[in-house]
Motif scaffolding. Structure first.
Motif, mmCIF file in Angstrom:
data_model
loop_
_atom_site.group_PDB
_atom_site.id
_atom_site.type_symbol
_atom_site.label_atom_id
_atom_site.label_comp_id
_atom_site.label_asym_id
_atom_site.label_seq_id
_atom_site.Cartn_x
_atom_site.Cartn_y
_atom_site.Cartn_z
ATOM 1 N N VAL A 173 42.238 -73.298 -32.308
ATOM 2 C CA VAL A 173 42.914 -71.996 -32.287
ATOM 3 C C VAL A 173 43.270 -71.614 -30.859
ATOM 4 C CG1 VAL A 173 42.689 -69.549 -32.858
ATOM 5 C CG2 VAL A 173 41.784 -71.277 -34.415
ATOM 6 N N ASN A 174 42.456 -72.005 -29.911
ATOM 7 C CA ASN A 174 42.758 -71.756 -28.504
ATOM 8 C C ASN A 174 44.113 -72.357 -28.134
ATOM 9 O OD1 ASN A 174 42.362 -71.004 -25.777
ATOM 10 N ND2 ASN A 174 41.346 -72.949 -25.310
ATOM 11 N N LEU A 175 44.311 -73.605 -28.513
ATOM 12 C CA LEU A 175 45.576 -74.275 -28.212
ATOM 13 C C LEU A 175 46.727 -73.659 -28.994
ATOM 14 C CD1 LEU A 175 47.280 -76.506 -26.943
ATOM 15 C CD2 LEU A 175 46.496 -78.045 -28.752
ATOM 16 N N ALA A 176 46.491 -73.372 -30.263
ATOM 17 C CA ALA A 176 47.559 -72.815 -31.101
ATOM 18 C C ALA A 176 47.936 -71.404 -30.657
ATOM 19 C CB ALA A 176 47.110 -72.798 -32.563
ATOM 20 N N TRP A 177 46.944 -70.623 -30.260
ATOM 21 C CA TRP A 177 47.189 -69.211 -29.946
ATOM 22 C C TRP A 177 47.734 -69.010 -28.539
ATOM 23 C CZ3 TRP A 177 47.656 -65.526 -33.329
ATOM 24 C CH2 TRP A 177 47.678 -64.194 -32.904
ATOM 25 N N HIS A 178 47.183 -69.723 -27.567
ATOM 26 C CA HIS A 178 47.553 -69.496 -26.173
ATOM 27 C C HIS A 178 48.571 -70.503 -25.649
ATOM 28 C CE1 HIS A 178 44.456 -66.442 -25.612
ATOM 29 N NE2 HIS A 178 43.586 -67.249 -26.194
ATOM 30 N N GLY A 179 48.645 -71.673 -26.257
ATOM 31 C CA GLY A 179 49.494 -72.718 -25.708
ATOM 32 C C GLY A 179 48.823 -73.337 -24.488
ATOM 33 N N LEU A 180 49.328 -74.438 -24.012
ATOM 34 C CA LEU A 180 48.711 -75.122 -22.870
ATOM 35 C C LEU A 180 48.707 -74.253 -21.616
ATOM 36 C CD1 LEU A 180 50.174 -78.726 -23.296
ATOM 37 C CD2 LEU A 180 47.803 -78.023 -23.620
ATOM 38 N N ASP A 181 49.732 -73.411 -21.475
ATOM 39 C CA ASP A 181 49.859 -72.616 -20.255
ATOM 40 C C ASP A 181 48.832 -71.503 -20.174
ATOM 41 O OD1 ASP A 181 51.274 -72.004 -17.796
ATOM 42 O OD2 ASP A 181 52.014 -70.211 -18.826
ATOM 43 N N GLY A 182 48.349 -71.051 -21.344
ATOM 44 C CA GLY A 182 47.435 -69.906 -21.330
ATOM 45 C C GLY A 182 46.068 -70.209 -21.896
ATOM 46 N N LEU A 183 45.620 -71.478 -21.833
ATOM 47 C CA LEU A 183 44.325 -71.857 -22.405
ATOM 48 C C LEU A 183 43.175 -71.099 -21.754
ATOM 49 C CD1 LEU A 183 44.444 -75.753 -22.842
ATOM 50 C CD2 LEU A 183 44.486 -74.006 -24.624
ATOM 51 N N ALA B 106 39.331 -71.018 -20.577
ATOM 52 C CA ALA B 106 38.400 -72.053 -20.125
ATOM 53 C C ALA B 106 37.277 -72.260 -21.127
ATOM 54 C CB ALA B 106 37.825 -71.674 -18.763
ATOM 55 N N LYS B 107 36.809 -71.155 -21.706
ATOM 56 C CA LYS B 107 35.756 -71.220 -22.724
ATOM 57 C C LYS B 107 36.202 -70.409 -23.940
ATOM 58 C CE LYS B 107 31.929 -71.884 -19.488
ATOM 59 N NZ LYS B 107 30.604 -71.373 -19.026
ATOM 60 N N PRO B 108 36.923 -71.025 -24.858
ATOM 61 C CA PRO B 108 37.445 -70.289 -25.999
ATOM 62 C C PRO B 108 36.331 -69.762 -26.901
ATOM 63 C CG PRO B 108 37.694 -72.640 -26.351
ATOM 64 C CD PRO B 108 37.252 -72.461 -24.937
ATOM 65 N N HIS B 109 36.572 -68.611 -27.511
ATOM 66 C CA HIS B 109 35.583 -68.013 -28.405
ATOM 67 C C HIS B 109 36.264 -67.632 -29.710
ATOM 68 C CE1 HIS B 109 37.626 -64.662 -26.432
ATOM 69 N NE2 HIS B 109 37.300 -63.921 -27.478
ATOM 70 N N LEU B 110 35.477 -67.530 -30.737
ATOM 71 C CA LEU B 110 35.985 -67.121 -32.044
ATOM 72 C C LEU B 110 35.932 -65.599 -32.140
ATOM 73 C CD1 LEU B 110 34.018 -69.779 -34.125
ATOM 74 C CD2 LEU B 110 36.465 -69.827 -33.633
ATOM 75 N N ILE B 111 36.980 -64.998 -32.711
ATOM 76 C CA ILE B 111 37.001 -63.540 -32.816
ATOM 77 C C ILE B 111 36.572 -63.075 -34.191
ATOM 78 C CG2 ILE B 111 38.898 -63.456 -31.152
ATOM 79 C CD1 ILE B 111 40.692 -62.547 -33.565
ATOM 80 N N GLY B 112 36.574 -63.972 -35.182
ATOM 81 C CA GLY B 112 36.192 -63.594 -36.542
ATOM 82 C C GLY B 112 34.688 -63.475 -36.698
ATOM 83 N N ARG B 113 34.266 -63.052 -37.904
ATOM 84 C CA ARG B 113 32.841 -62.885 -38.174
ATOM 85 C C ARG B 113 32.125 -64.223 -38.267
ATOM 86 N NH1 ARG B 113 33.336 -59.139 -43.357
ATOM 87 N NH2 ARG B 113 35.145 -60.542 -43.609
ATOM 88 N N ARG B 114 32.840 -65.244 -38.688
ATOM 89 C CA ARG B 114 32.202 -66.553 -38.841
ATOM 90 C C ARG B 114 32.046 -67.239 -37.484
ATOM 91 N NH1 ARG B 114 33.676 -71.458 -43.057
ATOM 92 N NH2 ARG B 114 32.246 -72.962 -42.137
ATOM 93 N N LYS B 115 30.846 -67.731 -37.212
ATOM 94 C CA LYS B 115 30.555 -68.356 -35.931
ATOM 95 C C LYS B 115 30.067 -69.801 -36.072
ATOM 96 C CE LYS B 115 31.592 -64.543 -33.858
ATOM 97 N NZ LYS B 115 32.888 -64.410 -33.149
ATOM 98 N N ALA B 116 29.964 -70.297 -37.292
ATOM 99 C CA ALA B 116 29.476 -71.679 -37.493
ATOM 100 C C ALA B 116 30.031 -72.246 -38.792
ATOM 101 C CB ALA B 116 27.965 -71.712 -37.525
#
Length: 225
Positions: free
Chosen positions: A203-213, A215-225
Motif C-alpha cells: 500500500v505504501n508503494l500504491a498510495w505514495h508512488g516511488l517519489d513519496g515512499l 521510510a517506515k510505512p504503517h497501516l492506518i486501518g484497524r487490522r494490524k496482523a
C-alpha cells in the motif's frame, strides 16, 4: 506369555469368526467432496499432468469408474477445483472491501489476497499455474481482472473527488491488483516479511508512488496482523 496374548474365549465362541469392523458408506455428496479435496491436494503438489486418475482413485480408496462417474475424468475434476478456488478468492476480496477511506480499502484488498495465500495455499498454487485445459472455466489472469473490476469503482470515485480523469481508473485498478498478485506469488514461497508488513509496503508503494515512499510505512486501518 501365551496367556498374555490369548483372546478371551468367553467373548468370542470358538466356532464363530471375529466380526469385521463395518465400514461407513459415503453418500454421493460426501464422495464427491472427498474426491475434490484429494484432487486439490494432488494438483497443488504435482500439477495437472503429473496427477493421474489412478492416483486420485487410490487415495480415495475407490475404483477409477467412481471418479469418472462424478466428474467425467481428470479434466472435469480439475475444472471444478479451479472454479471453487476462484470463487473463494473473489469472495474473500469482495467481502473485505468495507472501509470508507481509499487507503484502508487498498489495505483490506492486500490482506484478503495474502489471507487466501496463507489459508488456502494449495488453492493458490493451482490458480497461479497456467491451466492445461483450454475449456477451463477461468484462469488466474481472468480472476485478477474480476478483482480489478471491484477496485475500479473505488478508484473511480477517488479520482473524481481529486479532479483526475475517472476513465483512467480501470488502468490503475489493473496495475494495483496485478502488483499485489505478483507479490503474493513471491510471498507464497518466502513468507518473509510478515503478512502485515507485506501489506503495508504494498500500500505504501500504491498510495505514495516511488517519489513519496515512507521510510517506515504503517497501516492506518484497524487490522494490524
Amino acid at each position: 506369555m501365551i496367556d498374555a496374548v490369548a483372546t478371551d474365549s468367553s467373548s468370542t465362541p470358538s466356532n464363530e469368526k471375529p466380526r469385521r469392523a463395518r465400514r461407513t458408506r459415503m453418500t454421493g455428496a460426501e464422495r464427491r467432496q472427498q474426491l475434490l479435496e484429494i484432487g486439490r491436494t494432488l494438483f497443488a503438489a504435482k500439477g495437472f499432468e503429473a496427477t493421474s486418475v489412478e492416483e486420485i482413485a487410490a487415495k480415495a480408496g475407490v475404483s477409477k469408474p467412481v471418479v469418472y462417474e462424478h466428474f467425467g475424468g481428470k479434466e472435469g475434476l480439475y475444472a471444478v477445483v479451479v472454479d471453487r478456488e476462484m470463487r473463494r478468492l473473489l469472495d474473500m476480496v469482495t467481502s473485505s472491501l468495507t472501509a470508507g477511506h481509499p487507503r484502508e480499502l487498498c489495505e483490506q484488498a492486500a490482506f484478503a489476497l495474502l489471507d487466501y495465500i496463507e489459508e488456502y495455499t494449495d488453492g493458490f498454487r493451482i490458480l497461479v499455474r497456467d491451466s492445461p485445459i483450454p475449456q477451463s472455466t477461468g484462469s488466474f489472469a481472468s480472476l485478477i481482472s474480476d478483482i480489478a473490476t471491484q477496485v475500479e469503482d473505488i478508484l473511480g470515485r477517488e479520482f473524481k473527488s481529486r479532479g483526475f480523469d475517472p476513465k483512467l481508473a480501470p488502468l490503475y485498478a489493473q496495475a494495483l491488483v496485478g502488483m499485489v498478485a505478483l507479490t503474493g506469488q513471491w510471498w507464497l514461497d518466502v513468507r518473509r516479511p510478515k503478512k502485515a508488513e507485506v501489506a503495508a509496503h504494498l500500500v505504501n508503494l500504491a498510495w505514495h508512488g516511488l517519489d513519496g515512499l515512507e521510510a517506515k510505512p504503517h497501516l492506518i486501518g484497524r487490522r494490524k496482523a
